[in-house]
Design a protein around this motif. Structure first.
Motif, PDB file in Angstrom:
ATOM      1  N   VAL A   1       0.836  -1.200   0.000  1.00  0.00           N
ATOM      2  CA  VAL A   1       0.000   0.000   0.000  1.00  0.00           C
ATOM      3  C   VAL A   1       0.876   1.258   0.000  1.00  0.00           C
ATOM      4  O   VAL A   1       0.569   2.246  -0.681  1.00  0.00           O
ATOM      5  CB  VAL A   1      -0.950  -0.015   1.213  1.00  0.00           C
ATOM      6  CG1 VAL A   1      -1.749   1.282   1.285  1.00  0.00           C
ATOM      7  CG2 VAL A   1      -1.890  -1.215   1.152  1.00  0.00           C
ATOM      8  N   SER A   2       1.986   1.215   0.742  1.00  0.00           N
ATOM      9  CA  SER A   2       2.896   2.365   0.754  1.00  0.00           C
ATOM     10  C   SER A   2       3.478   2.613  -0.633  1.00  0.00           C
ATOM     11  O   SER A   2       3.662   3.773  -1.043  1.00  0.00           O
ATOM     12  CB  SER A   2       4.037   2.109   1.753  1.00  0.00           C
ATOM     13  OG  SER A   2       3.533   1.935   3.064  1.00  0.00           O
ATOM     14  N   TYR A   3       3.753   1.549  -1.368  1.00  0.00           N
ATOM     15  CA  TYR A   3       4.270   1.706  -2.731  1.00  0.00           C
ATOM     16  C   TYR A   3       3.252   2.436  -3.615  1.00  0.00           C
ATOM     17  O   TYR A   3       3.617   3.334  -4.394  1.00  0.00           O
ATOM     18  CB  TYR A   3       4.589   0.333  -3.320  1.00  0.00           C
ATOM     19  CG  TYR A   3       4.748   0.338  -4.811  1.00  0.00           C
ATOM     20  CD1 TYR A   3       5.957   0.669  -5.412  1.00  0.00           C
ATOM     21  CD2 TYR A   3       3.679   0.008  -5.644  1.00  0.00           C
ATOM     22  CE1 TYR A   3       6.105   0.688  -6.786  1.00  0.00           C
ATOM     23  CE2 TYR A   3       3.816   0.020  -7.029  1.00  0.00           C
ATOM     24  CZ  TYR A   3       5.023   0.358  -7.581  1.00  0.00           C
ATOM     25  OH  TYR A   3       5.155   0.376  -8.949  1.00  0.00           O
ATOM     26  N   VAL A   4       1.995   2.051  -3.509  1.00  0.00           N
ATOM     27  CA  VAL A   4       0.957   2.672  -4.335  1.00  0.00           C
ATOM     28  C   VAL A   4       0.899   4.174  -4.075  1.00  0.00           C
ATOM     29  O   VAL A   4       0.789   4.988  -5.002  1.00  0.00           O
ATOM     30  CB  VAL A   4      -0.409   2.008  -4.059  1.00  0.00           C
ATOM     31  CG1 VAL A   4      -1.525   2.765  -4.763  1.00  0.00           C
ATOM     32  CG2 VAL A   4      -0.387   0.545  -4.510  1.00  0.00           C
ATOM     33  N   VAL A   5       1.005   4.581  -2.813  1.00  0.00           N
ATOM     34  CA  VAL A   5       0.962   6.002  -2.460  1.00  0.00           C
ATOM     35  C   VAL A   5       2.251   6.702  -2.882  1.00  0.00           C
ATOM     36  O   VAL A   5       2.232   7.816  -3.420  1.00  0.00           O
ATOM     37  CB  VAL A   5       0.709   6.161  -0.945  1.00  0.00           C
ATOM     38  CG1 VAL A   5       0.739   7.631  -0.552  1.00  0.00           C
ATOM     39  CG2 VAL A   5      -0.621   5.525  -0.554  1.00  0.00           C
ATOM     40  N   ALA A   6       3.388   6.043  -2.658  1.00  0.00           N
ATOM     41  CA  ALA A   6       4.672   6.678  -2.933  1.00  0.00           C
ATOM     42  C   ALA A   6       4.891   6.912  -4.424  1.00  0.00           C
ATOM     43  O   ALA A   6       5.540   7.888  -4.821  1.00  0.00           O
ATOM     44  CB  ALA A   6       5.804   5.821  -2.372  1.00  0.00           C
ATOM     45  N   MET A   7       4.353   6.046  -5.272  1.00  0.00           N
ATOM     46  CA  MET A   7       4.569   6.193  -6.709  1.00  0.00           C
ATOM     47  C   MET A   7       3.923   7.462  -7.258  1.00  0.00           C
ATOM     48  O   MET A   7       4.427   8.053  -8.221  1.00  0.00           O
ATOM     49  CB  MET A   7       4.020   4.976  -7.450  1.00  0.00           C
ATOM     50  CG  MET A   7       4.925   3.768  -7.398  1.00  0.00           C
ATOM     51  SD  MET A   7       6.561   4.023  -8.151  1.00  0.00           S
ATOM     52  CE  MET A   7       7.569   4.356  -6.712  1.00  0.00           C
ATOM     53  N   VAL A   8       2.836   7.886  -6.666  1.00  0.00           N
ATOM     54  CA  VAL A   8       2.213   9.141  -7.096  1.00  0.00           C
ATOM     55  C   VAL A   8       3.125  10.315  -6.781  1.00  0.00           C
ATOM     56  O   VAL A   8       3.332  11.217  -7.609  1.00  0.00           O
ATOM     57  CB  VAL A   8       0.836   9.315  -6.419  1.00  0.00           C
ATOM     58  CG1 VAL A   8       0.190  10.618  -6.872  1.00  0.00           C
ATOM     59  CG2 VAL A   8      -0.078   8.134  -6.740  1.00  0.00           C
ATOM     60  N   ALA A   9       3.700  10.306  -5.572  1.00  0.00           N
ATOM     61  CA  ALA A   9       4.631  11.377  -5.196  1.00  0.00           C
ATOM     62  C   ALA A   9       5.894  11.329  -6.046  1.00  0.00           C
ATOM     63  O   ALA A   9       6.426  12.372  -6.458  1.00  0.00           O
ATOM     64  CB  ALA A   9       4.985  11.251  -3.715  1.00  0.00           C
TER      65      ALA A   9
ATOM     66  N   GLU B   1      11.292  22.019  -6.864  1.00  0.00           N
ATOM     67  CA  GLU B   1      11.841  20.728  -6.516  1.00  0.00           C
ATOM     68  C   GLU B   1      10.993  20.052  -5.448  1.00  0.00           C
ATOM     69  O   GLU B   1      10.337  20.704  -4.645  1.00  0.00           O
ATOM     70  CB  GLU B   1      13.285  20.873  -6.017  1.00  0.00           C
ATOM     71  CG  GLU B   1      14.249  21.381  -7.076  1.00  0.00           C
ATOM     72  CD  GLU B   1      15.668  21.431  -6.553  1.00  0.00           C
ATOM     73  OE1 GLU B   1      15.873  21.059  -5.384  1.00  0.00           O
ATOM     74  OE2 GLU B   1      16.560  21.845  -7.317  1.00  0.00           O
ATOM     75  N   GLY B   2      11.040  18.729  -5.463  1.00  0.00           N
ATOM     76  CA  GLY B   2      10.311  17.973  -4.456  1.00  0.00           C
ATOM     77  C   GLY B   2       8.828  17.864  -4.766  1.00  0.00           C
ATOM     78  O   GLY B   2       8.367  18.171  -5.869  1.00  0.00           O
ATOM     79  N   THR B   3       8.072  17.448  -3.764  1.00  0.00           N
ATOM     80  CA  THR B   3       6.640  17.269  -3.921  1.00  0.00           C
ATOM     81  C   THR B   3       5.969  17.471  -2.563  1.00  0.00           C
ATOM     82  O   THR B   3       6.583  17.262  -1.505  1.00  0.00           O
ATOM     83  CB  THR B   3       6.320  15.865  -4.465  1.00  0.00           C
ATOM     84  OG1 THR B   3       4.905  15.677  -4.553  1.00  0.00           O
ATOM     85  CG2 THR B   3       6.902  14.783  -3.576  1.00  0.00           C
ATOM     86  N   VAL B   4       4.723  17.889  -2.614  1.00  0.00           N
ATOM     87  CA  VAL B   4       3.955  18.063  -1.375  1.00  0.00           C
ATOM     88  C   VAL B   4       3.175  16.804  -1.039  1.00  0.00           C
ATOM     89  O   VAL B   4       2.561  16.723   0.030  1.00  0.00           O
ATOM     90  CB  VAL B   4       2.985  19.258  -1.523  1.00  0.00           C
ATOM     91  CG1 VAL B   4       3.753  20.553  -1.716  1.00  0.00           C
ATOM     92  CG2 VAL B   4       2.007  19.039  -2.682  1.00  0.00           C
ATOM     93  N   LEU B   5       3.190  15.831  -1.916  1.00  0.00           N
ATOM     94  CA  LEU B   5       2.443  14.601  -1.685  1.00  0.00           C
ATOM     95  C   LEU B   5       3.211  13.681  -0.751  1.00  0.00           C
ATOM     96  O   LEU B   5       4.443  13.707  -0.713  1.00  0.00           O
ATOM     97  CB  LEU B   5       2.168  13.896  -3.017  1.00  0.00           C
ATOM     98  CG  LEU B   5       1.365  14.703  -4.046  1.00  0.00           C
ATOM     99  CD1 LEU B   5       1.247  13.928  -5.356  1.00  0.00           C
ATOM    100  CD2 LEU B   5      -0.021  15.016  -3.504  1.00  0.00           C
ATOM    101  N   PRO B   6       2.518  12.851   0.003  1.00  0.00           N
ATOM    102  CA  PRO B   6       3.208  11.929   0.928  1.00  0.00           C
ATOM    103  C   PRO B   6       3.988  10.865   0.157  1.00  0.00           C
ATOM    104  O   PRO B   6       3.547  10.376  -0.877  1.00  0.00           O
ATOM    105  CB  PRO B   6       2.054  11.313   1.737  1.00  0.00           C
ATOM    106  CG  PRO B   6       0.853  11.459   0.855  1.00  0.00           C
ATOM    107  CD  PRO B   6       1.047  12.744   0.089  1.00  0.00           C
ATOM    108  N   LYS B   7       5.168  10.515   0.677  1.00  0.00           N
ATOM    109  CA  LYS B   7       6.012   9.520   0.016  1.00  0.00           C
ATOM    110  C   LYS B   7       6.548   8.547   1.068  1.00  0.00           C
ATOM    111  O   LYS B   7       7.703   8.620   1.472  1.00  0.00           O
ATOM    112  CB  LYS B   7       7.153  10.205  -0.729  1.00  0.00           C
ATOM    113  CG  LYS B   7       7.930   9.253  -1.628  1.00  0.00           C
ATOM    114  CD  LYS B   7       8.859   9.999  -2.572  1.00  0.00           C
ATOM    115  CE  LYS B   7       9.899  10.783  -1.839  1.00  0.00           C
ATOM    116  NZ  LYS B   7      10.908  11.378  -2.753  1.00  0.00           N
ATOM    117  N   PRO B   8       5.710   7.608   1.505  1.00  0.00           N
ATOM    118  CA  PRO B   8       6.162   6.647   2.524  1.00  0.00           C
ATOM    119  C   PRO B   8       7.181   5.667   1.944  1.00  0.00           C
ATOM    120  O   PRO B   8       7.211   5.399   0.740  1.00  0.00           O
ATOM    121  CB  PRO B   8       4.869   5.927   2.919  1.00  0.00           C
ATOM    122  CG  PRO B   8       3.979   6.056   1.726  1.00  0.00           C
ATOM    123  CD  PRO B   8       4.310   7.385   1.112  1.00  0.00           C
TER     124      PRO B   8
END
Length: 590
Positions: free
Chosen positions: A302-310, A324-331
């Motif tokens: 599940v963490s992979y699914v969320v992290a790939m968006v970031a 640079e970077g992203t505001v989305l969560p990247k577990p």
């Protein structure tokens, strides 16, 4: 005297130079407009008066009907071959077989949908834009008469033939290369450790795979659509900057019309990038099931699914000069880096800061973002060896080595015709031995010449500096260079080299190899003999992988037909006296 020179420069030389520059610019604009108009007539179906005006629809229709026909006709066979190979292989246990079998309907559905849609998209792009590009290329001719003739002729019949060639290569890939992959999956189980998964983990893999589709597809689509206007204007800004400052593709005057075409068609590149981002999100989401299997953790999947968006958001920010970077969560979803992880990243090589992006399992697949950094000059690009040149040289080398072997009666016309008539692989001496032997001779020639790369048959060296930046070539070029270093480290004698040549040509078959007396000597040291045999197996393995690439089978069959014709001509007998005539050889089907 200096005053006179200054007066001449101010009143004569500078105005003349300015006038010459203006005339040159006007000529470039006229050439661009003429090429754009003529290419549009050839590529689009308005004012259908001559055959050249329907090139686009005909070429696109041939490619769509051919590729879609291949997909639909071979679809039942692909389903059966895949299921049979999964059941027969011992490389995976029962739990992993169950998980893959349950995912097969989704994968086959993607194959049908993306295959048909991709075929239609590629066919339309090829059929309608190839005549346009060919017309612009024709305006690079020096003679005005050649410009006019090539501007009318180029991109007509050649485009139609090219569409048929694409269908032929696609059919080879589906009918020959894919079964070879499945056969290796079934037969390589003895040499590989089996992969296993617990039955309790199968539901977790399925849930995370479906969750990846539900989450990643819409979010990737939203991010790609939001950033597509930035990509459009940033690309136009880069191209217009090169146009004004006469850099990159605009450095040479003859290339300005083609570069101008790139400015007009840049929106299509943006649309293609968005579509590629959407398509890649499907496979990124499904890969979450692999993460569950590798990490043995539902939470990490599940963490992979969320992290790939970031990761996708951060990656595209880098390429489009955004923050640079992203505001989305990247577990974090990795507790270790698996050796068999698959890299889904799509990159063009260098970041905007000039540093290469690290390739690893944590990178997200990116949009098809062309490098927006200042482009190289056309002269620098021309000096780079093209993939087509390497392919052509490989085939010419095979033909030359084949003629030498025919002259020595090592291979015969019967061997060649049997390979052409075989429905599957045919005699291995021809299909694998001949190109492996040719590759070995190329490596030995490079070693003896002291080349740092590969010395092609025409005397041109391919090295790390001028090699094509192609992902397919990466799979071939680096292993070949490593193999070259291994051969060089062995420091073989001439008799041992002959022994290696014999092993490579006859795929290690001692019965067939005994008929060729080339002065080979088997080393007395069993360790050295094993090292030479290992080199032979690696050569054959590289060629076996190379034979699955698109266009290889078509080109190699053409080489074999040329060798048959040479053998018939060398023997001085008529084609009718053989078991197969040259006319029959040229008409043999795939």
């Amino acid at each position: 005297m200096d005053a006179v020179k200054a007066w001449v420069a101010a009143n004569y030389e500078k105005p003349m130079a300015s006038m010459q520059h203006s005339l040159q610019a006007a000529y470039v604009v006229f050439s661009f407009c003429a090429a754009f108009f003529i290419g549009g007539i050839k590529g689009t179906p308005f004012l259908v008066i001559t055959p050249s005006m329907v090139v686009g629809p005909v070429a696109a229709a041939l490619m769509i009907l051919g590729n879609v026909g291949v997909i639909l006709l071979l679809f039942p066979a692909h389903v059966w071959w895949t299921i049979y190979s999964l059941i027969k292989t011992d490389r995976i246990n029962a739990g992993l077989k169950l998980a893959v079998l349950m995912a097969l309907p989704i994968l086959f559905g993607l194959w049908l949908g993306l295959g048909i849609f991709g075929s239609a998209l590629v066919a339309l792009g090829y059929g309608f834009f190839t005549p346009w590009i060919s017309t612009f290329e024709a305006f690079r001719q020096e003679s005005e008469r050649k410009k006019f003739v090539h501007g009318i002729v180029d991109g007509t019949w050649g485009t139609i033939k090219g569409s048929c060639t694409v269908v032929r290569d696609f059919a080879d890939l589906c009918f020959h290369s894919y079964p070879v992959y499945l056969k290796e999956l079934r037969e390589s189980s003895q040499n590989c450790d089996p992969h296993s998964i617990r039955l309790l983990d199968v539901p977790s893999c399925i849930i995370v795979g479906l969750l990846g589709l539900v989450v990643d597809i819409p979010l990737y689509t939203v991010i790609a659509l939001i950033k597509s206007p930035y990509m459009l204007f940033k690309g136009w800004q880069r191209l217009l900057h090169d146009l004004i400052s006469r850099e990159g593709p605009f450095l040479e005057t003859v290339c300005v019309p083609i570069a101008g075409l790139a400015i007009l068609f840049w929106p299509l590149v943006v649309v293609g990038s968005v579509l590629l981002a959407i398509v890649s999100s499907i496979f990124v989401g499904l890969y979450g099931a692999v993460i569950v299997y590798q990490e043995n953790s539902f939470r990490r999947g599940v963490s992979y699914v969320v992290a790939m968006v970031a990761e996708f958001d951060e990656y595209t920010n880098d390429w489009l000069y955004l923050r640079e970077g992203t505001v989305l969560p990247k577990p974090s979803y990795r507790k270790r880096k698996p050796s068999n992880s698959i890299d889904f990243s799509v990159r063009t090589g260098m970041s905007i800061k000039g540093a290469e992006h690290p390739t690893g399992p944590s990178e997200a697949p990116a949009m098809l973002v062309p490098n927006l950094a200042p482009a190289r000059s056309v002269r620098e690009a021309i000096q780079e060896v093209k993939m087509v040149q390497i392919w052509e040289n490989i085939m010419k080398s095979c033909e030359q080595r084949g003629r030498d072997l025919l002259d020595l009666n090592v291979i015969t016309t019967l061997d060649l015709t049997e390979w052409l008539r075989a429905k599957e692989s045919g005699p291995e001496t021809i299909g694998l031995g001949l190109p492996s032997y040719s590759l070995l001779r190329t490596l030995m020639q490079s070693i003896r010449a002291g080349s740092g790369g590969l010395l092609l048959g025409n005397g041109f060296e391919v090295n790390q500096h001028n090699r094509p930046q192609d992902r397919l070539l990466d799979w071939f070029f680096h292993p070949v260079l490593v193999l070259k270093e291994q051969i060089q480290a062995l420091n073989m004698t001439e008799e041992e080299v002959r022994f290696l040549e014999k092993l490579t040509l006859f795929i290690g078959n001692p019965t067939s190899a005994s008929g060729w007396d080339n002065g080979a000597a088997v080393p007395q040291d069993p360790v050295r003999t094993a090292q030479i045999q290992a080199i032979s197996r690696r050569l054959v393995g590289i060629v076996r992988s190379l034979s699955k690439f698109p266009t290889y089978r078509r080109r190699f069959r053409h080489v074999v037909k040329l060798l048959v014709a040479y053998s018939i001509e060398r023997e001085g007998s008529s084609a009718s006296s053989h078991s197969v005539s040259f006319f029959e050889i040229t008409q043999l089907e795939v």
